[in-house]
Design an enzyme around this catalytic site. Structure first.
Site, mmCIF file in Angstrom:
data_model
loop_
_atom_site.group_PDB
_atom_site.id
_atom_site.type_symbol
_atom_site.label_atom_id
_atom_site.label_comp_id
_atom_site.label_asym_id
_atom_site.label_seq_id
_atom_site.Cartn_x
_atom_site.Cartn_y
_atom_site.Cartn_z
ATOM 1 N N TYR A 252 -14.915 -11.698 0.000
ATOM 2 C CA TYR A 252 -15.667 -10.502 -0.448
ATOM 3 C C TYR A 252 -16.934 -10.900 -1.194
ATOM 4 O O TYR A 252 -17.981 -10.277 -1.041
ATOM 5 C CB TYR A 252 -14.789 -9.594 -1.311
ATOM 6 C CG TYR A 252 -13.748 -8.875 -0.486
ATOM 7 C CD1 TYR A 252 -14.099 -7.805 0.317
ATOM 8 C CD2 TYR A 252 -12.422 -9.292 -0.476
ATOM 9 C CE1 TYR A 252 -13.153 -7.159 1.106
ATOM 10 C CE2 TYR A 252 -11.474 -8.662 0.296
ATOM 11 C CZ TYR A 252 -11.844 -7.592 1.096
ATOM 12 O OH TYR A 252 -10.923 -6.973 1.879
ATOM 13 N N ARG B 120 -6.318 11.279 -8.289
ATOM 14 C CA ARG B 120 -7.549 10.490 -8.290
ATOM 15 C C ARG B 120 -8.818 11.325 -8.120
ATOM 16 O O ARG B 120 -9.927 10.785 -8.194
ATOM 17 C CB ARG B 120 -7.496 9.462 -7.157
ATOM 18 C CG ARG B 120 -6.945 8.114 -7.507
ATOM 19 C CD ARG B 120 -7.978 6.975 -7.577
ATOM 20 N NE ARG B 120 -9.314 7.247 -7.116
ATOM 21 C CZ ARG B 120 -9.820 6.884 -5.933
ATOM 22 N NH1 ARG B 120 -9.083 6.223 -5.088
ATOM 23 N NH2 ARG B 120 -11.062 7.153 -5.614
ATOM 24 N N ASP C 240 -6.344 -3.536 -7.816
ATOM 25 C CA ASP C 240 -6.973 -4.056 -6.608
ATOM 26 C C ASP C 240 -7.276 -5.529 -6.828
ATOM 27 O O ASP C 240 -7.387 -5.987 -7.972
ATOM 28 C CB ASP C 240 -8.257 -3.301 -6.261
ATOM 29 C CG ASP C 240 -8.713 -3.626 -4.840
ATOM 30 O OD1 ASP C 240 -8.181 -3.022 -3.893
ATOM 31 O OD2 ASP C 240 -9.572 -4.516 -4.674
ATOM 32 N N ARG D 234 0.815 -1.220 0.000
ATOM 33 C CA ARG D 234 0.000 0.000 0.000
ATOM 34 C C ARG D 234 0.851 1.273 0.000
ATOM 35 O O ARG D 234 0.460 2.289 0.574
ATOM 36 C CB ARG D 234 -0.974 0.023 1.196
ATOM 37 C CG ARG D 234 -2.011 -1.084 1.165
ATOM 38 C CD ARG D 234 -3.006 -0.838 0.050
ATOM 39 N NE ARG D 234 -3.979 -1.919 -0.053
ATOM 40 C CZ ARG D 234 -5.232 -1.817 0.360
ATOM 41 N NH1 ARG D 234 -5.667 -0.712 0.877
ATOM 42 N NH2 ARG D 234 -6.037 -2.834 0.214
ATOM 43 N N ARG E 123 -3.488 6.625 -0.395
ATOM 44 C CA ARG E 123 -3.917 7.830 0.310
ATOM 45 C C ARG E 123 -2.900 8.475 1.223
ATOM 46 O O ARG E 123 -3.118 9.577 1.705
ATOM 47 C CB ARG E 123 -5.213 7.551 1.074
ATOM 48 C CG ARG E 123 -6.410 7.570 0.150
ATOM 49 C CD ARG E 123 -7.652 7.156 0.869
ATOM 50 N NE ARG E 123 -7.519 5.781 1.352
ATOM 51 C CZ ARG E 123 -8.380 5.187 2.161
ATOM 52 N NH1 ARG E 123 -9.405 5.854 2.615
ATOM 53 N NH2 ARG E 123 -8.192 3.932 2.534
HETATM 54 O O1 1CP Z 1 0.431 0.525 -3.182
HETATM 55 C C1 1CP Z 1 -0.429 -0.363 -3.219
HETATM 56 O O2 1CP Z 1 -0.254 -1.442 -2.631
HETATM 57 C C2 1CP Z 1 -1.665 -0.072 -3.969
HETATM 58 C C3 1CP Z 1 -2.277 -1.147 -4.765
HETATM 59 C C4 1CP Z 1 -3.317 -1.972 -4.008
HETATM 60 C C5 1CP Z 1 -3.168 -3.284 -3.568
HETATM 61 C C6 1CP Z 1 -1.904 -4.124 -3.556
HETATM 62 C C7 1CP Z 1 -4.651 -1.587 -3.758
HETATM 63 C C8 1CP Z 1 -5.245 -0.280 -4.058
HETATM 64 N N1 1CP Z 1 -5.324 -2.674 -3.259
HETATM 65 C C9 1CP Z 1 -4.435 -3.708 -3.119
HETATM 66 C C10 1CP Z 1 -4.723 -5.086 -2.703
HETATM 67 C C11 1CP Z 1 -5.892 -5.332 -1.834
HETATM 68 N N2 1CP Z 1 -7.167 -4.849 -1.946
HETATM 69 C C12 1CP Z 1 -5.883 -6.250 -0.763
HETATM 70 C C13 1CP Z 1 -4.687 -7.060 -0.390
HETATM 71 C C14 1CP Z 1 -3.721 -6.202 0.370
HETATM 72 C C15 1CP Z 1 -4.044 -5.976 1.811
HETATM 73 O O3 1CP Z 1 -4.210 -6.967 2.539
HETATM 74 O O4 1CP Z 1 -4.092 -4.805 2.196
HETATM 75 C C16 1CP Z 1 -7.154 -6.260 -0.194
HETATM 76 C C17 1CP Z 1 -7.605 -7.082 1.001
HETATM 77 C C18 1CP Z 1 -7.960 -5.384 -0.946
HETATM 78 C C19 1CP Z 1 -9.384 -5.083 -0.737
HETATM 79 C C20 1CP Z 1 -9.571 -3.640 -0.469
HETATM 80 N N3 1CP Z 1 -9.576 -2.680 -1.444
HETATM 81 C C21 1CP Z 1 -9.687 -2.994 0.783
HETATM 82 C C22 1CP Z 1 -9.696 -3.685 2.148
HETATM 83 C C23 1CP Z 1 -11.078 -3.743 2.678
HETATM 84 C C24 1CP Z 1 -11.188 -4.597 3.920
HETATM 85 O O5 1CP Z 1 -11.775 -5.694 3.841
HETATM 86 O O6 1CP Z 1 -10.658 -4.190 4.992
HETATM 87 C C25 1CP Z 1 -9.780 -1.623 0.531
HETATM 88 C C26 1CP Z 1 -9.930 -0.517 1.541
HETATM 89 C C27 1CP Z 1 -9.709 -1.440 -0.888
HETATM 90 C C28 1CP Z 1 -9.699 -0.174 -1.636
HETATM 91 C C29 1CP Z 1 -8.360 0.239 -2.127
HETATM 92 N N4 1CP Z 1 -7.518 -0.540 -2.870
HETATM 93 C C30 1CP Z 1 -6.378 0.178 -3.198
HETATM 94 C C31 1CP Z 1 -6.534 1.484 -2.624
HETATM 95 C C32 1CP Z 1 -5.554 2.613 -2.767
HETATM 96 C C33 1CP Z 1 -7.768 1.504 -1.956
HETATM 97 C C34 1CP Z 1 -8.372 2.668 -1.190
HETATM 98 C C35 1CP Z 1 -9.406 3.326 -2.019
HETATM 99 C C36 1CP Z 1 -9.224 4.774 -2.184
HETATM 100 O O7 1CP Z 1 -8.126 5.340 -2.143
HETATM 101 O O8 1CP Z 1 -10.282 5.419 -2.412
#
Ligand code: 1CP
Length: 352
Positions: free
Chosen positions: A153, A42, A78, A29, A33
């Protein structure tokens, strides 16, 4: 395409069990943000739309590399992107995460789940743009979500605290569960192939929520499908496998076949290495600074980094591991100060 040959890229050297020129580091991550330039790029664009915009996804992927001097970029995407590309109704709700239009509850829902059968050309195009800007020492890590974490999910309908519907399906309707796993594998594999053919240098399989399972359930309901996905790129690019709270599953997760196993912050790396080594022989470790330490100031970060490096060195000396890629124990929290991340990377690269 012909894959780029990265001579002396620290992260690839470490993944191959060779001594890197400096401790390689990237942060899960790292894009997102915590960076003001991300929020600006974004602005007004829904998260999942941005993942299908080649120039924008490339720009966001590169932002943390430019800012922090990390040794790898992680593709901005994602885990639900392949579902979206297959035609599944899913959105990412700000502040919450992936939310499905309709949760999967029955065998008929499973049988009707679309399968991704094409290349995601927008992502492939984005990867080409990213590779143009990275130096020969900086790797691009692609990723996919593992079938279990994606299934959670789909079955829960969105983010879940306890994954109770997912576990209930596993145990009450094992045939439906296995059918869902079999249906997810081709979609995940297709998205991985898009990334590999576009030229990613390494990949990470995120099974973020696997740590909620017992080892027995993990082995019976999850592991065979993660094995299948990792097998697809065996010998092609280095593979990293990671989940949160997986201390009790590290040896079993190692059996999925990756070269590198990610460890969260709860288990010291030398202890993790012993567990992985016992069933798999030595592998490369990735991790495991607690993301909360990025709020504690440079003094704390310096001592925690020294502890983690010493634990990795002990594991390597004992013959329980063949290398170490520095990372956090889970993702950067959104409210982390971007300068604290830069400083942490500087500290990790010190004294090498
Ligand atoms: O730098 C990076 O790593 C960005 C790329 C990235 C990755 C590797 C994003 C962007 N998502 C992910 C993988 C991801 N998505 C995982 C595996 C990693 C982890 O365990 O953190 C998971 C579980 C998700 C699902 C997901 N997408 C969540 C978690 C929700 C929960 O169940 O707690 C969330 C909050 C997202 C949204 C998301 N994905 C990525 C970003 C930057 C965001 C936030 C959205 C935004 O900025 O509006």
């Amino acid at each position: 395409m012909t894959r780029r040959q990265l001579e002396g890229a620290p992260i690839l050297d470490a993944a191959a069990g060779k001594k890197p020129t400096r401790t390689p580091v990237w942060f899960m991550r790292q894009a997102g943000r915590s960076l003001p330039e991300y929020k600006k790029a974004r602005e007004g664009i829904p998260m999942l739309d941005s993942c299908f915009m080649p120039e924008l996804l490339a720009e966001i992927t590169l932002q943390p590399v430019r800012r922090h001097d990390v040794d790898a970029a992680i593709l901005f995407s994602d885990i639900v992107v392949p579902l979206k590309a297959a035609g599944v109704g899913v959105e990412i709700v700000p502040g919450r995460g992936p939310v499905m239009d309709q949760a999967i509850t029955t065998r008929a829902d499973v049988d009707n789940l679309p399968i991704l059968d094409h290349h995601v050309t927008e992502v492939a195009e984005g990867i080409r743009i990213i590779l143009d800007e990275l130096t020969g020492k900086q790797a691009l890590i692609g990723f996919v979500g593992a079938p279990f974490t994606l299934a959670s999910y789909l079955i829960e309908g969105g983010p879940s605290k306890n994954h109770e519907k997912t576990k209930a399906m596993m145990h009450a309707e094992p045939e439906t569960w296995h059918a869902l796993m079999r249906r997810l594998v081709p979609t995940i594999t297709a998205f991985l192939k898009t990334q590999v053919e576009a030229g990613i240098d390494a990949m990470q399989l995120f099974d973020s929520w696997a740590g909620f399972l017992t080892e027995k359930d993990y082995r019976e309901f999850v592991l065979p499908y993660s094995v299948e996905i990792l097998k697809e790129v065996d010998g092609v690019i280095p593979r990293i496998h990671f989940g949160v709270g997986t201390g009790e599953l590290l040896a079993a997760m190692g059996e999925a076949g990756s070269e590198v196993v990610g460890v969260d912050w709860r288990v010291p790396l030398d202890v993790a290495a012993e567990r992985i080594h016992a069933l798999n022989g030595p592998k490369v470790l990735q991790g495991n600074l607690d993301p909360a330490m990025l709020f504690a100031g440079p003094g704390v970060i310096r001592s925690e980094v020294a502890r983690i490096k010493a634990e990795a060195a002990r594991a390597i000396e004992a013959g329980h591991a063949t290398g170490h890629i520095f990372n956090l124990g889970h993702g950067v929290m959104p409210n982390t100060d971007a300068d604290a991340i830069t400083e942490a990377v500087r500290i990790i690269h010190e004294e090498d």
